[in-house]
Design an enzyme around this catalytic site. Structure first.
Site, PDB file in Angstrom:
ATOM      1  N   PHE A  69      39.426  35.739  51.004  1.00 42.04           N
ATOM      2  CA  PHE A  69      41.021  34.839  51.136  1.00 42.04           C
ATOM      3  C   PHE A  69      40.846  34.205  49.206  1.00 42.04           C
ATOM      4  CE2 PHE A  69      42.979  30.555  51.691  1.00 42.04           C
ATOM      5  CZ  PHE A  69      44.433  30.924  51.590  1.00 42.04           C
ATOM      6  N   ASP A  70      41.157  33.365  48.953  1.00 38.11           N
ATOM      7  CA  ASP A  70      41.896  32.648  47.856  1.00 38.11           C
ATOM      8  C   ASP A  70      40.455  31.310  47.918  1.00 38.11           C
ATOM      9  OD1 ASP A  70      43.885  33.983  48.181  1.00 38.11           O
ATOM     10  OD2 ASP A  70      45.096  32.331  46.998  1.00 38.11           O
ATOM     11  N   ASP A 105      34.383  35.233  58.547  1.00 40.11           N
ATOM     12  CA  ASP A 105      35.235  34.940  57.889  1.00 40.11           C
ATOM     13  C   ASP A 105      35.868  35.244  59.144  1.00 40.11           C
ATOM     14  OD1 ASP A 105      37.287  33.129  57.096  1.00 40.11           O
ATOM     15  OD2 ASP A 105      37.642  34.045  55.448  1.00 40.11           O
ATOM     16  N   LYS A 109      44.651  28.550  62.054  1.00 40.16           N
ATOM     17  CA  LYS A 109      44.959  29.828  63.034  1.00 40.16           C
ATOM     18  C   LYS A 109      45.208  29.885  64.091  1.00 40.16           C
ATOM     19  CE  LYS A 109      45.134  29.920  58.233  1.00 40.16           C
ATOM     20  NZ  LYS A 109      44.059  29.048  56.922  1.00 40.16           N
ATOM     21  N   HIS A 130      50.038  28.890  41.044  1.00 36.86           N
ATOM     22  CA  HIS A 130      51.449  29.475  41.508  1.00 36.86           C
ATOM     23  C   HIS A 130      52.066  28.199  42.440  1.00 36.86           C
ATOM     24  CE1 HIS A 130      48.142  30.446  43.886  1.00 36.86           C
ATOM     25  NE2 HIS A 130      48.105  30.382  45.294  1.00 36.86           N
ATOM     26  N   ALA A 155      38.697  33.154  60.498  1.00 36.19           N
ATOM     27  CA  ALA A 155      40.048  32.350  60.587  1.00 36.19           C
ATOM     28  C   ALA A 155      40.778  32.834  62.409  1.00 36.19           C
ATOM     29  CB  ALA A 155      41.336  32.538  59.401  1.00 36.19           C
ATOM     30  N   TYR A 159      32.057   7.782  67.445  1.00 35.21           N
ATOM     31  CA  TYR A 159      31.179   8.190  66.038  1.00 35.21           C
ATOM     32  C   TYR A 159      30.558   9.115  66.189  1.00 35.21           C
ATOM     33  CZ  TYR A 159      30.663   8.005  61.692  1.00 35.21           C
ATOM     34  OH  TYR A 159      29.507   8.701  59.771  1.00 35.21           O
TER      35      TYR A 159
HETATM   36  N1  F0G Z   1      40.262  32.394  54.987  1.00 31.84           N
HETATM   37  C1  F0G Z   1      40.981  32.794  55.339  1.00 31.84           C
HETATM   38  C2  F0G Z   1      40.516  34.433  55.891  1.00 31.84           C
HETATM   39  C3  F0G Z   1      41.990  32.751  55.142  1.00 31.84           C
HETATM   40  O1  F0G Z   1      43.031  33.440  55.649  1.00 31.84           O
HETATM   41  C4  F0G Z   1      41.731  30.739  54.854  1.00 31.84           C
HETATM   42  C5  F0G Z   1      43.279  30.044  54.784  1.00 31.84           C
HETATM   43  C6  F0G Z   1      40.940  30.695  54.798  1.00 31.84           C
HETATM   44  C7  F0G Z   1      39.957  30.945  55.340  1.00 31.84           C
HETATM   45  C8  F0G Z   1      40.715  29.069  54.294  1.00 31.84           C
HETATM   46  O2  F0G Z   1      41.320  28.186  55.409  1.00 31.84           O
HETATM   47  O3  F0G Z   1      43.180  27.010  54.963  1.00 31.84           O
HETATM   48  O4  F0G Z   1      41.829  25.766  56.426  1.00 31.84           O
HETATM   49  O5  F0G Z   1      40.993  25.520  54.445  1.00 31.84           O
HETATM   50  N2  F0G Z   1      44.940  30.572  54.829  1.00 31.84           N
HETATM   51  C9  F0G Z   1      45.815  29.994  54.287  1.00 31.84           C
HETATM   52  C10 F0G Z   1      47.089  31.013  54.073  1.00 31.84           C
HETATM   53  C11 F0G Z   1      45.818  28.420  53.796  1.00 31.84           C
HETATM   54  O6  F0G Z   1      48.533  31.157  54.337  1.00 31.84           O
HETATM   55  O7  F0G Z   1      46.751  32.658  54.257  1.00 31.84           O
HETATM   56  P1  F0G Z   1      41.851  26.851  54.773  1.00 31.84           P
END
Ligand code: F0G
Length: 463
Positions: A124-125, A215, A258, A454, A217, A72
């Site tokens: 990103f969203d 960010d 990613k 969406h 990713a 843990y």
């Molecule tokens: N930042 C970027 C640039 C991303 O593309 C994503 C996720 C996230 C943050 C969030 O990360 O999904 O691990 O919580 N992108 C995916 C996509 C979902 O399909 O582009 P997460």
């Protein structure tokens, strides 16, 4: 067509995928209310919905899964992960979290609040959502060339630094709680960001006393582009480029699903934990509340172990050459066919300009969704709309917003599909292009949830 870069691996384990007929797929998509997120994965032949968490792990990563220490607190796998990440990024404090948005959820409320803004080359969203959930406003500030898909130029993911300085002057530096550099820039089509641009943004951030967050990713793919296309970095290794870029920022959030080639995981890093001692304390406290104890952060020990291995594999130059090579091979097939996409191709997928393929279908009938549905019907390929369907309605007026682009994103999972799969994708696009004029109308929404519609909305074809 350009030459395909051969895989620097061989296949040890395979997963069967189902072949379906057009009639079956037409039934499936109708039953899914013409929303590709509602399809069962088993009904998809080539799944390009996302490159996130859909990657193939290596034998070393699977061995790590067995090695994972499930203590843990203070598991061996935690120390292995933190030591690896510290060495790669040069950051003092590394916090594992369960995925990218968890890092955003932990970090952003500590820096942002009501009356504050966060500025990014493009959010990103979920990143945007967490800025807004923290009470702040999110402002995109990408270079203008990103908005012209047919225009080929390097580093289309960059921040517009002149506009950034104007925005900071307009809002007042004290109101800008955070600057975020998304590398590569997903929303702009996986477009890379140059070292020079990050350096300039870092100078602006430091001059104004604003923290800079990466960010991260798709940081490894970004480093590959920097090495390839930025002459001042040509002689450096991928590792050196990553170290140099991260030294320019103060913190990072990372979805490890990613470029770190795991199915689940994320990281949050703080470069100078002495200067940011208070922030680190608050990160730990928020992590314990939301994610779990600080040495596991919402992950099992086996996940931490796979992540530690994935960090190293994701930076391997032979792997990155193959990975970006796949994108360029697919893009070159589209070039030969005259199909327009956000170009030059970015790191993780092809963003096809659906508005060009369906010029007779207006934004309110969702051309990006039309192309995604036709690709599924034609060949069982699942992509997604990155256009007006995804953008949604104006929160004030409730009216449909018109997106800047009508893209269909075909995101390519890492180490999963072969050259023949890419050929199938290109051929399906050519076939759809050839009959596109016979698809007279798009779709209307017949049901939608109040937020992030969406993912769940129901659509119907217009007669
Ligand atoms: N930042 C970027 C640039 C991303 O593309 C994503 C996720 C996230 C943050 C969030 O990360 O999904 O691990 O919580 N992108 C995916 C996509 C979902 O399909 O582009 P997460």
């Amino acid at each position: 067509m350009i030459k395909y870069v051969p895989e620097p691996f061989r296949i040890k384990s395979v997963e069967r995928i189902k072949m379906t007929t057009r009639e079956e797929r037409e039934r499936n998509i109708a039953a899914a209310h013409y929303n590709l997120f509602n399809l069962a994965g088993r009904d998809v032949y080539i799944d390009l919905l996302t490159d996130s968490g859909t990657n193939a792990m290596s034998t070393e990563q699977w061995a790590g899964v067995m090695r994972g220490d499930e203590a843990y607190a203070g598991a061996e796998s935690y120390y292995r992960l933190v030591d690896t990440a510290r060495e790669i990024f040069g950051y003092d404090y590394i916090q594992p979290v369960h995925q990218g948005r968890a890092a955003e959820k932990v970090l952003f409320p500590l820096l942002l609040g009501k009356g504050k803004v966060a500025i990014s080359n493009m959010f990103f969203d979920t990143t945007r959502a967490h800025v807004e959930l923290a009470g702040a406003r999110a402002v995109d500030c990408v270079v203008p060339e990103a908005k012209d898909p047919a225009r080929r130029c390097k580093f289309k993911g960059n921040m517009d630094t002149e506009r950034l300085e104007r925005l900071i002057a307009e809002y007042g530096a004290e109101k800008v709680g955070l600057i975020v550099m998304t590398v590569t820039n997903n929303s702009a089509g996986g477009q890379p960001v140059s070292m020079e641009n990050v350096r300039k943004v870092s100078e602006i951030a430091r001059k104004n006393g604003i923290p800079l967050c990466i960010d991260a990713a798709r940081y490894a793919e970004n480093a590959f582009f920097v090495k390839r296309d930025e002459p001042s970095c040509a002689g450096k290794s991928i590792r050196e480029i990553v170290r140099e870029m991260f030294a320019l920022a103060d913190m990072f959030t990372m979805s490890a699903k990613k470029d770190t080639i795991v199915n689940m995981g994320g990281l949050l890093g703080v470069r100078d934990s002495a200067a940011m001692a208070d922030l680190v304390l608050r990160v730990k406290a928020a992590c314990v509340s939301y994610e779990g104890f600080i040495t596991y952060g919402g992950l099992a020990g086996r996940d931490l172990e796979a992540l530690a291995v994935g960090l190293i594999e994701g930076l391997d130059e032979d792997y990155l050459r193959y990975r970006i090579g796949q994108m360029e091979y697919l893009a070159s097939l589209l070039d030969d066919a005259g199909i327009v996409y956000q170009s030059p191709v970015g790191g993780h997928g092809i963003f096809v300009d659906a508005a060009r393929l369906f010029p007779h279908i207006p934004a309110e009938e969702f051309p990006g969704q039309v192309l995604a549905i036709e690709l599924y019907k034609e060949a069982g390929i699942r992509g997604c709309d990155i256009g007006s369907f995804m953008l949604g309605n104006d929160p004030d007026t409730g009216k449909q917003l018109k997106a800047e682009f009508e893209f269909t994103r075909l995101a390519i999972p890492r180490r999963v599909y072969t050259q023949a799969h890419l050929d199938v994708i290109a051929q399906a696009l050519v076939n759809v292009r050839d009959y596109a004029h016979t698809v007279k109308r798009g779709y209307k929404i017949v049901w939608e949830p109040p937020i992030l519609r969406h993912f769940q909305a129901h659509l119907e074809p217009l007669a």
